[in-house]
Design a protein around this motif. Structure first.
Motif, short mmCIF file in Angstrom:
data_model
loop_
_atom_site.label_atom_id
_atom_site.label_comp_id
_atom_site.label_asym_id
_atom_site.label_seq_id
_atom_site.Cartn_x
_atom_site.Cartn_y
_atom_site.Cartn_z
N ARG A 24 0.87 -1.19 0.00
CA ARG A 24 0.00 0.00 0.00
C ARG A 24 0.89 1.23 0.00
O ARG A 24 2.08 1.13 0.31
N GLN A 53 -7.49 -2.84 -3.81
CA GLN A 53 -7.76 -1.86 -4.86
C GLN A 53 -8.37 -2.57 -6.08
O GLN A 53 -9.35 -2.08 -6.67
N ILE A 96 -12.00 -3.76 -5.16
CA ILE A 96 -12.98 -2.67 -5.10
C ILE A 96 -13.24 -2.11 -6.50
O ILE A 96 -14.39 -1.78 -6.83
N ALA A 97 -12.22 -2.04 -7.34
CA ALA A 97 -12.44 -1.58 -8.72
C ALA A 97 -13.44 -2.50 -9.42
O ALA A 97 -14.39 -2.03 -10.06
N HIS A 153 -17.00 -1.97 -8.16
CA HIS A 153 -17.67 -0.81 -8.73
C HIS A 153 -18.22 -1.12 -10.13
O HIS A 153 -19.30 -0.64 -10.49
N ASN A 180 -15.08 6.42 -8.66
CA ASN A 180 -14.57 5.43 -7.71
C ASN A 180 -13.76 4.35 -8.41
O ASN A 180 -12.70 3.94 -7.94
N HIS A 218 -9.62 3.59 -7.80
CA HIS A 218 -9.01 2.33 -7.37
C HIS A 218 -8.07 1.75 -8.43
O HIS A 218 -7.03 1.18 -8.07
N THR A 253 -4.97 3.92 -8.10
CA THR A 253 -4.22 3.59 -6.89
C THR A 253 -3.48 2.27 -7.06
O THR A 253 -2.32 2.15 -6.65
#
Length: 166
Positions: free
Chosen positions: A45, A56, A59-60, A63, A140, A144, A147
């Motif tokens: 991270r 990351q 979560i991507a 979404h 969003n 991600h 990131t």
């Protein structure tokens, strides 16, 4: 010519998820060349209070499946967040791409005005599909993916803007 909700979501998601697969490939090649394990990257991270790389990616993809499902008016698929290796993360991204392949322009037709309800901070927030896609889901998703890119880049993986844009 006006763009449809399909046009502003599905091709964008597909392109960036395909780029994310390329990030994983480059990172794995870099790890082999520099002789370190990819588990270092999976759990890395940028800051102590940040979600690690694997999160990351998860979560991507969340979404993406949330966006197209909500816009189509169907239940959002529930996937366990258990991926701990590059191969498992690739499988999750491919599963998301498969989900996108099943989405048709017709399934999203009219979704720009369909109400989408999200639970945010314990409260129901209702917005139309266009606002949801452009002000919540896409930003969003890009956050991600960006990131994830930054974590790999920070670790010396030779990625550049062309890798990100595709």
């Amino acid at each position: 010519m006006s763009l449809s909700m399909y046009d502003v979501t599905v091709p964008v998601f597909k392109r960036m998820l395909t780029n994310l697969l390329a990030f994983l490939d480059k990172a794995e090649a870099d790890a082999a060349a520099r002789k370190y394990g990819t588990e270092t990257l999976v759990n890395d991270r940028l800051a102590p209070d940040m979600i690690p790389f694997r999160g990351q990616v998860m979560i991507a993809t969340d979404h993406v499946k949330g966006c197209v499902s909500r816009l189509a008016g169907v239940p959002v698929p529930s996937w366990p967040d258990e991926e701990t290796t590059f191969d498992e993360l690739r499988q999750r991204v491919r599963k998301t791409l498969d989900l996108l392949d099943a989405v048709t322009p017709e399934s999203l037709a009219g979704s720009e005005t369909r109400d989408v309800t999200l639970k945010l901070g314990g409260n129901d927030v209702v917005m139309n599909g266009l606002d949801y896609a452009t002000q919540r889901a896409l930003p969003n998703f890009f956050f991600h993916v960006t990131t994830a890119y930054a974590i790999l880049r920070h670790n010396g993986v030779p990625l550049g803007k062309r890798d990100f844009i595709g």
